[in-house]
Structures are given as C-alpha cells and as structure tokens.
Write an enzyme that holds these catalytic residues in place. Structure first.
Site, PDB file in Angstrom:
ATOM      1  N   GLU A 237      44.028   4.930  32.540  1.00 47.65           N
ATOM      2  CA  GLU A 237      43.369   5.022  33.669  1.00 47.65           C
ATOM      3  C   GLU A 237      44.033   5.754  34.846  1.00 47.65           C
ATOM      4  OE1 GLU A 237      42.568   1.583  37.304  1.00 47.65           O
ATOM      5  OE2 GLU A 237      42.699   0.912  35.113  1.00 47.65           O
ATOM      6  N   GLU A 242      43.109   4.789  46.492  1.00 51.46           N
ATOM      7  CA  GLU A 242      42.825   3.534  46.375  1.00 51.46           C
ATOM      8  C   GLU A 242      43.695   2.672  47.373  1.00 51.46           C
ATOM      9  OE1 GLU A 242      42.398  -0.225  43.244  1.00 51.46           O
ATOM     10  OE2 GLU A 242      43.879   1.460  42.689  1.00 51.46           O
TER      11      GLU A 242
END
Length: 433
Positions: A237, A242
C-alpha cells in the site's frame, strides 16, 4: 488489528490520542515531537493504521494486470483478498475496463486511452508513456464506487455511482474538473453520505500523477488518495495524500510484508525533503500496522493551505529505483509534467522516498489501483479530536468547534462540510516505454 491488552490499557490510562502522525520528526520541532514520541510509545497500533489495515483487506484484486517496463522478476499471489468490491474482468487490453455501475457489472468503455493526455512537447523527452488518463467529462468512467460500510468506522455512508450523481456528490464543474463531495444536509440522524472510488485499471510499476485544485478539509474530515494491491499487505500500500481535520502537512506512508525497510531515517541520506515518522520498518505485521511514513515539510501540502494556493500536483513514482512521492504547489509544477512528458530525474528531492536498496519495489508491491475517499471521524480523525501538536492543529477540534465529540459535530453541522470536497483536474498513470 488487535492491540496487546497491556498496551491498550496503558493507552487508555494515559489518555494519549492514537495517531500515527504523533512521532519523532526533525530536532527543530523538539517541542511538538516530544508529544508525538510519547504517544507513539504508548500505542502498539496507531489509529490511522487501523484504517489502512482494514481498507486494504477489503479491496479485491483488480481485473487488469499491467507490467510495462519491469526488468526485475516478482511474485504475484493468485488469491483475491477480503470482500469483493464489484470488479469485473476487462474484456481486453488496458483501455477496455468497465465503467462503474451500481452493481459493478461492466458498462461502457472508459473513453480514455494512451492518446488522451497532453501531447509531449518537442522540448521535452520522457521514458514514461501515458497508459491511462482520467480527466474532463469522462473522469468518472473506469472507476468502481464503493457502497459498503466504511471499514475505518467513519460516520459516512459511501454511495453508488447513481446516488452520488443524483445527490450532487459527484459532478464535473464548469472548469471541467471532477468534484467529489460530502453531503451538507444540516442535520442527519445516521451517517453522512460520501464518496469512495477505485480505478478498475491496475498497474505494477508506474508514475501516478494527481492534479488537484482542492481537497477536503476541516474538523472531522479524513481524506486520502492512495494506491493499493491485493491481499493486504502482500500487495503493498502506498498512501500518497492523507491527513485529518485541519492538518496542513501531508503524510505519505507505505505498508508491506516483512522485509521492506527504509535504509535510514536521515533526510540527507534518503534525499528527501520530508521527515520520517514512526520508524524505518515498513512491515505492517511488525509495526502494529504502522508501516513507515514521511511527513512533508511544506505547510501548504494538505488541507486549507493547499486549497488556498489553487492546489498542485502529487506524483508517485514506482520503478526499479524504489517508490517516491513528490509534491509541487500550483505555481511550481514542472513544465515537463504540464507538457505530458514527465521526467522525475529533473524534479530534485522527493518529499518521501523508499529506496529499492532495502525494499524491492516489485517484490513488495504489485497490481495496484488508485483510490480516492473522504471519511468523517473514524479511527484517526475522531481519535485526535481533542489533540494538538501537529502542524495546523495548534488548537484542537474540540476547542475550535465547542463540540465534545467528532460524531456529534458531524451529525449536527452539515454547513461545516462545505469545504469537504475533492476538485480534481486529472489523474494520469504512466509506465516506462
């Protein structure tokens, strides 16, 4: 993810917020980073990483496997992970992916192709070939809309393509940019509606370029743009964009199987402009699902500050050199990106970098899809509702809003989410020729 009982009790007794952003950074930030270090020591699994742990496991293997320009061998598991999210196999090629529908069944072709991006200028040369583009009126073709419960416990109801469009949560504005909103109904009795989408197209190795004008911001928000493989964490990932609440500095993070590390936490050694947070071991299983993250030094790389400059470009490079994330404010986007002939070798220091020397990029990452989502509250944003100490969060959301919990604020203050939207000019995926 399960916290050891003793550590969980210690976290609760000390009252520390569970937040992977609270970790040691540069020495010049000694005061704030002391708080981050303490919080990290008292948490075996950080709240933001609960999100990445569950969200990755719920993503099924995408239908199209592309391995252009890869010179190193790698292994790909044939298993698909977790709950099926509505993908159907493409009929052929890389540009025959089904468009998203409410049921996940194949729809019309995407309408995007290797010729849909800007033609490279004769002034620039590039080893990267455009293989997929999402822009303009056809932006939402080729994505699957996630309409299942939020695995990160956010107070959101993700909706399908039809409901998102009819509810004005998705649209193409007059500038030709894609909009993805959070519902702003004044009060809701349940969860607030939101959007999460994932590309049907998948890639192993590549250059993913996001040009965004605006990203969701404000107390209670938790937006992300990320890249994920099957069988989390086996497929790896890469969190490109974010953060939560009113944060101003982006955090990029990777999560992998055991064996992937950063060779150093020294920014000069890594040739990065950001700060390593949470350690150098990127293995989810060995770090309480934390992985290894890098916080950007730019205070306009996330949230309201990003929006105030008209946004900018994020680029994630994944090739034989490793994995890197770059950020360029609107006023300093490299001309080669604008010309459609990107050349990362000329971009200088990356914000974040995970070199191949200690993390084989084709062993620990494969068959990725790009994902947008905006959740509210959840394990991270709710967990730091009363916390301070991260850039942009000098005053807690509890103090700023006068509401004691994130969930109560979200349910009763729809107007507060007028800025909780993505405005995206394009997402372009390149691979080596």
């Amino acid at each position: 993810m399960h916290l050891p009982t003793t550590l969980l009790l210690l976290v609760l007794s000390q009252g520390f917020p569970v937040d992977a952003q609270f970790s040691a950074g540069h020495i010049v930030k000694r005061t704030a980073d002391r708080f981050h270090t303490v919080a990290l020591k008292h948490s075996a699994g950080l709240a933001r990483d609960i999100r990445t742990a569950f969200k990755g496991m719920l993503v099924a293997q995408p239908p199209v496997r592309v391995s252009v320009g890869i010179t190193k061998p790698y292994c790909v598991s044939s298993k698909s992970g977790g709950v099926h999210s509505g993908f159907q196999p493409a009929t052929n090629g890389t540009n025959s992916n089904p468009s998203p529908t409410t049921s996940g069944k194949p729809g019309k072709p995407t309408g995007t192709s290797t010729s849909s991006g800007a033609s490279p200028s004769s002034t620039f040369t590039s080893d990267w070939k455009l293989v997929q583009s999402y822009a303009g009126n056809s932006f939402f073709n080729g994505w699957t809309f996630w309409d299942q419960p939020d695995p990160t416990h956010g107070t959101v109801q993700y909706v399908n393509s039809d409901d998102a469009s009819s509810g004005n949560l998705t649209s193409i504005n007059s500038a030709g940019n894609a909009i993805m909103r959070v519902d702003t109904t004044p009060q809701v009795s349940g969860n607030r509606k939101s959007v999460r989408i994932q590309t049907n197209f998948s890639y192993t190795g590549g250059l993913v370029v996001l040009d965004s004008v605006h990203m969701p911001t404000g107390c209670g928000t938790w937006p992300a743009f990320w890249s994920n493989g099957p069988n989390w964490p086996a497929g790896g990932e890469i969190d490109i964009v974010e953060g939560v609440n009113d944060y101003t500095n982006n955090q990029a993070t990777i999560h992998t199987n055991p064996g992937c590390n950063m060779p150093s936490s020294n920014t000069n050694t890594l040739d990065i402009s950001g700060s390593v947070v949470g350690g150098t071991n990127c293995a989810a299983a060995q770090t309480g699902n934390q992985g290894c993250g890098v916080r950007a030094s730019q205070t306009n790389s996330f949230g309201a500050a990003f929006n105030s400059i008209g946004g900018g470009v994020y680029a994630m490079q994944w090739d034989n050199s490793g994995v890197s994330v770059f950020f360029f404010p609107r006023s300093s986007i490299p001309a080669d990106i604008t010309a459609g002939a990107p050349n990362p070798d000329n971009w200088g220091a990356a914000t974040a970098r995970w070199p191949a020397s200690s993390c084989n990029p084709f062993q620990f990452f494969q068959d990725h899809s790009a994902i947008f989502d905006t959740t509210l509250c959840g394990d991270w944003a709710s967990g730091v509702w009363g916390a301070t100490g991260v850039p942009g969060q000098e005053q807690s959301c509890a103090q700023r809003t006068g509401v004691s919990t994130c969930e109560a604020f979200v349910a009763n203050n729809g107007a507060a989410f007028s800025e909780a939207y993505w405005e995206v000019k394009s997402v372009k995926i390149y691979q080596t020729k």
